[in-house]
Design an enzyme around this catalytic site. Structure first.
Site, PDB file in Angstrom:
ATOM      1  NE  ARG A   1       3.338   5.793  14.051  1.00 49.84           N
ATOM      2  CZ  ARG A   1       3.818   4.667  13.553  1.00 49.84           C
ATOM      3  NH1 ARG A   1       3.625   3.532  14.188  1.00 49.84           N
ATOM      4  NH2 ARG A   1       4.491   4.661  12.423  1.00 49.84           N
ATOM      5  CB  VAL A   2       1.415   7.106  21.803  1.00 52.08           C
ATOM      6  CG1 VAL A   2       0.957   8.010  22.941  1.00 52.08           C
ATOM      7  CG2 VAL A   2       1.862   5.748  22.332  1.00 52.08           C
TER       8      VAL A   2
ATOM      9  CB  SER B   1      -9.851  -9.158  12.513  1.00 51.97           C
ATOM     10  OG  SER B   1      -9.376  -8.968  13.829  1.00 51.97           O
TER      11      SER B   1
ATOM     12  CG  HIS C   1      -5.066  -3.462  25.778  1.00 53.99           C
ATOM     13  ND1 HIS C   1      -3.981  -2.997  25.058  1.00 53.99           N
ATOM     14  CD2 HIS C   1      -4.557  -4.197  26.792  1.00 53.99           C
ATOM     15  CE1 HIS C   1      -2.863  -3.435  25.619  1.00 53.99           C
ATOM     16  NE2 HIS C   1      -3.186  -4.157  26.673  1.00 53.99           N
TER      17      HIS C   1
ATOM     18  NE  ARG D   1       4.010  11.504  19.100  1.00 50.69           N
ATOM     19  CZ  ARG D   1       4.947  10.743  19.652  1.00 50.69           C
ATOM     20  NH1 ARG D   1       4.955   9.460  19.449  1.00 50.69           N
ATOM     21  NH2 ARG D   1       5.889  11.280  20.394  1.00 50.69           N
TER      22      ARG D   1
END
Ligand code: GRF
Length: 206
Positions: free
Chosen positions: A94-95, A14, A112, A68
């Site tokens: 994902r970090v 969104s 955030h 990763r």
């Protein structure tokens, strides 16, 4: 000249959609060049495709550090190949590894769903806000650094937590604010009004 934006997303998309709406309205000196997701099922892919935006899926497990590194090197390449100048994390779960973040330092932002530094690093910031009993929450757009959710703040919007809120109602109230906070931040960066200078965000007011 248009700033080329690469969006990383894992879910609903969104915020991506909000950004594309601003782009289509012609009020951004920026364009989304590519949307990269870490799994095929991300609804964000359909948001992008339905608007003719190029997509790319680079999947990898959350827990394998070798995978990763490998996958994020491919993400970096995919962004570079499209001459991306700004990376937007819009619900990317994902970090990011240090090498990736060093490469994009000052050119990567995140949204955030809390007033950072409250509930930093949480994947359930809205639920935790309710459990904690905070009266005011909100959302934050910030530059991304190696410490998760701790990079310098670009902008914030405050949102009241109401007596009978649950996770869903609070999340929806915060999300509505995210949908203008993020495009506004991209616009400010594209216009050169906001940039990162060391650890500080510099804002030029016109
Ligand atoms: C938003 O709540 C954002 O703050 C968080 O992840 C969610 C992404 O939602 N980082 P969407 O995929 O943009 O709808």
């Amino acid at each position: 000249l248009m700033l080329r934006v690469g969006v990383l997303a894992s879910g609903r998309g969104s915020n991506l959609e909000a950004l594309l709406r601003w782009q289509e309205a012609g009020i951004l000196h920026a364009e989304v060049a590519v949307v990269i997701c870490n799994h095929r099922g991300a609804a964000a892919l359909e948001v992008a495709r339905s608007r003719g935006v190029e997509t790319c899926v680079i999947s990898y497990p959350r827990t394998d550090p070798v995978e990763r590194e490998r996958a994020q090197a491919l993400v970096l390449e995919a962004l570079e190949a499209r001459r991306v100048g700004l990376v937007v994390l819009a619900g990317y779960d994902r970090v990011l590894v240090p090498g990736f973040l060093r490469h994009w330092a000052g050119r990567i932002i995140n949204v955030h769903p809390s007033l950072l530094p409250a509930f930093a690093g949480s994947l359930h910031a809205q639920r935790e806000a309710i459990e904690y009993g905070v009266r005011i929450s909100g959302c934050t757009v910030h530059f991304v650094t190696e410490e998760v959710d701790c990079g310098p703040v670009i902008s914030q919007a405050a949102v009241p937590v109401l007596e009978d809120d649950d996770e869903a109602t609070l999340s929806a109230r915060i999300l509505e604010q995210e949908h203008s906070l993020l495009p506004e931040a991209v616009r400010a960066i594209a216009d050169g009004r906001v940039r990162l200078n060391g650890r500080r965000v510099m804002v030029r007011v016109e």
